[in-house]
Design a protein around this motif. Structure first.
Motif, PDB file in Angstrom:
ATOM      1  N   LEU A 110       0.743  -1.296   0.104  1.00 22.22           N
ATOM      2  CA  LEU A 110      -0.165   0.065   0.042  1.00 22.22           C
ATOM      3  C   LEU A 110       0.856   1.239   0.058  1.00 22.22           C
ATOM      4  O   LEU A 110       2.032   1.226   0.500  1.00 22.22           O
ATOM      5  CB  LEU A 110      -0.845   0.149   1.163  1.00 22.22           C
ATOM      6  CG  LEU A 110      -1.745  -1.007   1.655  1.00 22.22           C
ATOM      7  CD1 LEU A 110      -2.664  -1.006   2.546  1.00 22.22           C
ATOM      8  CD2 LEU A 110      -2.347  -1.703   0.189  1.00 22.22           C
ATOM      9  N   LYS A 111       0.312   2.248  -0.348  1.00 25.48           N
ATOM     10  CA  LYS A 111       1.041   3.527  -0.496  1.00 25.48           C
ATOM     11  C   LYS A 111       1.141   4.328   0.943  1.00 25.48           C
ATOM     12  O   LYS A 111       0.311   4.004   1.657  1.00 25.48           O
ATOM     13  CB  LYS A 111       0.184   4.604  -1.410  1.00 25.48           C
ATOM     14  CG  LYS A 111       0.174   4.238  -2.959  1.00 25.48           C
ATOM     15  CD  LYS A 111      -0.806   5.092  -3.457  1.00 25.48           C
ATOM     16  CE  LYS A 111      -1.071   4.686  -4.761  1.00 25.48           C
ATOM     17  NZ  LYS A 111      -2.014   5.702  -5.786  1.00 25.48           N
ATOM     18  N   ASN A 112       2.375   4.836   1.064  1.00 19.30           N
ATOM     19  CA  ASN A 112       2.734   5.595   2.313  1.00 19.30           C
ATOM     20  C   ASN A 112       2.064   6.819   2.678  1.00 19.30           C
ATOM     21  O   ASN A 112       1.760   6.962   3.738  1.00 19.30           O
ATOM     22  CB  ASN A 112       4.469   5.575   2.376  1.00 19.30           C
ATOM     23  CG  ASN A 112       4.574   6.308   3.711  1.00 19.30           C
ATOM     24  OD1 ASN A 112       4.580   7.434   4.064  1.00 19.30           O
ATOM     25  ND2 ASN A 112       4.927   5.296   4.823  1.00 19.30           N
ATOM     26  N   THR A 113       1.861   7.708   1.533  1.00 17.15           N
ATOM     27  CA  THR A 113       1.679   9.091   1.794  1.00 17.15           C
ATOM     28  C   THR A 113       0.700   9.442   0.590  1.00 17.15           C
ATOM     29  O   THR A 113       0.977   9.401  -0.375  1.00 17.15           O
ATOM     30  CB  THR A 113       2.707  10.192   1.797  1.00 17.15           C
ATOM     31  OG1 THR A 113       3.825   9.295   2.789  1.00 17.15           O
ATOM     32  CG2 THR A 113       2.453  11.426   2.123  1.00 17.15           C
ATOM     33  N   TYR A 114      -0.218  10.362   0.999  1.00 14.76           N
ATOM     34  CA  TYR A 114      -1.051  10.969   0.018  1.00 14.76           C
ATOM     35  C   TYR A 114      -0.901  12.663   0.124  1.00 14.76           C
ATOM     36  O   TYR A 114      -0.527  13.103  -0.934  1.00 14.76           O
ATOM     37  CB  TYR A 114      -2.787  11.069   0.611  1.00 14.76           C
ATOM     38  CG  TYR A 114      -3.773  11.652  -0.141  1.00 14.76           C
ATOM     39  CD1 TYR A 114      -4.334  10.692  -1.313  1.00 14.76           C
ATOM     40  CD2 TYR A 114      -3.873  12.928   0.061  1.00 14.76           C
ATOM     41  CE1 TYR A 114      -5.409  11.529  -2.174  1.00 14.76           C
ATOM     42  CE2 TYR A 114      -4.903  13.318  -1.080  1.00 14.76           C
ATOM     43  CZ  TYR A 114      -5.346  12.743  -2.099  1.00 14.76           C
ATOM     44  OH  TYR A 114      -6.453  13.350  -3.008  1.00 14.76           O
ATOM     45  N   ASN A 156       7.851   7.382   5.027  1.00 13.23           N
ATOM     46  CA  ASN A 156       8.521   6.163   4.305  1.00 13.23           C
ATOM     47  C   ASN A 156       8.351   4.725   5.076  1.00 13.23           C
ATOM     48  O   ASN A 156       9.226   3.988   4.931  1.00 13.23           O
ATOM     49  CB  ASN A 156      10.095   6.274   4.002  1.00 13.23           C
ATOM     50  CG  ASN A 156      10.320   7.796   3.365  1.00 13.23           C
ATOM     51  OD1 ASN A 156       9.793   8.025   2.454  1.00 13.23           O
ATOM     52  ND2 ASN A 156      11.393   8.593   3.687  1.00 13.23           N
ATOM     53  N   GLU A 215       7.169   1.211   5.726  1.00 15.36           N
ATOM     54  CA  GLU A 215       6.846   0.028   5.064  1.00 15.36           C
ATOM     55  C   GLU A 215       6.460  -1.164   5.876  1.00 15.36           C
ATOM     56  O   GLU A 215       7.002  -1.500   7.006  1.00 15.36           O
ATOM     57  CB  GLU A 215       8.007  -0.411   4.364  1.00 15.36           C
ATOM     58  CG  GLU A 215       8.298   0.771   3.246  1.00 15.36           C
ATOM     59  CD  GLU A 215       9.535   0.097   2.409  1.00 15.36           C
ATOM     60  OE1 GLU A 215      10.137  -0.902   2.588  1.00 15.36           O
ATOM     61  OE2 GLU A 215      10.214   0.866   1.516  1.00 15.36           O
ATOM     62  N   GLU A 247       4.504  -4.622   4.321  1.00 22.64           N
ATOM     63  CA  GLU A 247       3.977  -5.621   3.349  1.00 22.64           C
ATOM     64  C   GLU A 247       2.543  -6.325   3.719  1.00 22.64           C
ATOM     65  O   GLU A 247       1.826  -6.751   3.086  1.00 22.64           O
ATOM     66  CB  GLU A 247       4.805  -6.503   2.890  1.00 22.64           C
ATOM     67  CG  GLU A 247       5.867  -5.723   1.775  1.00 22.64           C
ATOM     68  CD  GLU A 247       6.796  -6.786   1.231  1.00 22.64           C
ATOM     69  OE1 GLU A 247       6.517  -7.948   1.218  1.00 22.64           O
ATOM     70  OE2 GLU A 247       7.728  -6.234   0.574  1.00 22.64           O
ATOM     71  N   LYS A 256      -5.733   1.026  -0.098  1.00 16.74           N
ATOM     72  CA  LYS A 256      -4.818   1.912  -0.910  1.00 16.74           C
ATOM     73  C   LYS A 256      -3.669   2.329  -0.026  1.00 16.74           C
ATOM     74  O   LYS A 256      -2.484   2.502  -0.591  1.00 16.74           O
ATOM     75  CB  LYS A 256      -5.641   2.831  -1.686  1.00 16.74           C
ATOM     76  CG  LYS A 256      -6.649   2.189  -2.667  1.00 16.74           C
ATOM     77  CD  LYS A 256      -7.550   3.400  -3.178  1.00 16.74           C
ATOM     78  CE  LYS A 256      -8.413   2.689  -4.012  1.00 16.74           C
ATOM     79  NZ  LYS A 256      -9.440   3.728  -4.487  1.00 16.74           N
ATOM     80  N   TYR A 257      -4.014   2.870   1.257  1.00 20.16           N
ATOM     81  CA  TYR A 257      -2.935   3.792   1.920  1.00 20.16           C
ATOM     82  C   TYR A 257      -2.740   3.016   3.328  1.00 20.16           C
ATOM     83  O   TYR A 257      -3.596   2.642   4.092  1.00 20.16           O
ATOM     84  CB  TYR A 257      -3.601   5.011   2.043  1.00 20.16           C
ATOM     85  CG  TYR A 257      -3.518   5.985   0.910  1.00 20.16           C
ATOM     86  CD1 TYR A 257      -2.258   6.718   0.486  1.00 20.16           C
ATOM     87  CD2 TYR A 257      -4.373   5.837   0.173  1.00 20.16           C
ATOM     88  CE1 TYR A 257      -2.192   7.351  -0.447  1.00 20.16           C
ATOM     89  CE2 TYR A 257      -4.290   6.655  -0.886  1.00 20.16           C
ATOM     90  CZ  TYR A 257      -3.336   7.320  -1.367  1.00 20.16           C
ATOM     91  OH  TYR A 257      -3.131   8.083  -2.604  1.00 20.16           O
TER      92      TYR A 257
END
Length: 202
Positions: free
Chosen positions: A2-6, A37, A39, A41, A129-130
Motif C-alpha cells: 500500500l501507499k505510504n503518503t497522500y 517512508n 513500509e 507488506e 490503498k494507504y
C-alpha cells in the motif's frame, strides 16, 4: 504494498471506522500517524485479514506508529445523531486523542466533515490503498471486537461473540425471542416494526 503518503511532506493521519452496519453496540474509529517512508507488506484492509493476523498487526501498528488513538460513539448517541454523523464523530474523537497533531487527514470512504482547520481527503476503499488508513481499520476493528466480546458475556443470547452485533439470522432471531438490550440501536430496523419488542426479556 500500500501507499505510504497522500499529502507529501505533511504529518498525515489515516482514519477509518468499524461497526457502522451493526444493529448493536458503539461505533469505533481509529486515527493513525505512521513514520515517513514506513513500509509493512502485511498491512491491508482489516476485512481482508484473518482475526489472528489483525491482532498481530495491532501490536505492530501500536509499536511503530508515531501516534494512534481510538474514538467511540455509543448506541445512544447513534440514535440521536444517525450513524453517518456518529461515524464521523468517532473519527474526530480519535483525532482528538492523537498525541502528535496531524497536518492533514485521509479518510476511508466518501464522507467526512472538516476537522479543525486541517486539509482532508476521502478515499473510496482507502483501507486497501494507504497504509495509515489500513492501520486505522485494523485498530478500529480489533478494539470494537474486544468491546463486543465483552458485551457478549453479559448478553450471550445474541451471539455477539461471533457476529459482533451485525444483522445475522441468529442475531435477529434472538431479538425476536428476547427483545432488545440497552446496547441495541433503536433507530435501526432491528426487525419489521410489527415484530419489534422494545423491552429486553430476561
Amino acid at each position: 504494498m500500500l501507499k505510504n503518503t497522500y499529502y507529501i511532506g505533511k504529518i498525515e493521519a489515516g482514519c477509518d471506522e468499524a461497526g457502522r452496519g451493526c444493529l448493536a453496540g458503539s461505533v469505533y474509529a481509529a486515527a493513525v500517524i505512521l513514520p515517513p517512508n514506513y513500509e509493512n507488506e502485511l498491512l491491508n484492509d482489516s476485512k481482508q485479514l484473518s482475526e489472528k493476523k489483525r491482532y498481530q498487526l495491532r501490536s505492530i501498528i501500536e509499536k511503530d506508529a508515531i501516534a494512534w488513538a481510538v474514538g467511540v460513539v455509543t448506541a445512544e448517541e447513534i440514535d440521536e445523531i444517525n450513524i453517518l454523523n456518529a461515524s464521523i464523530l468517532a473519527m474526530h474523537r480519535a483525532l482528538d486523542g492523537l498525541k502528535t497533531r496531524p497536518e492533514a487527514v485521509i479518510v476511508d470512504g466518501n464522507r467526512f466533515k472538516p476537522y479543525k482547520d486541517l486539509p482532508y481527503s476521502t478515499i473510496v476503499k482507502g483501507d486497501g490503498k494507504y497504509l495509515s488508513i489500513a492501520a486505522a481499520s485494523i485498530l478500529a476493528k480489533t478494539y470494537r471486537d474486544d468491546y463486543m466480546k465483552g458485551l457478549a458475556e453479559e448478553y450471550p443470547q445474541y451471539d455477539w461473540k461471533s457476529n459482533k452485533g451485525y444483522p445475522t439470522k441468529k442475531h435477529r432471531e434472538a431479538i425476536r425471542q428476547h427483545g432488545i438490550t440497552p446496547y441495541h440501536r433503536k433507530s435501526f430496523t432491528l426487525l419489521p416494526p410489527e415484530e419489534l419488542t422494545i423491552e429486553f426479556k430476561e
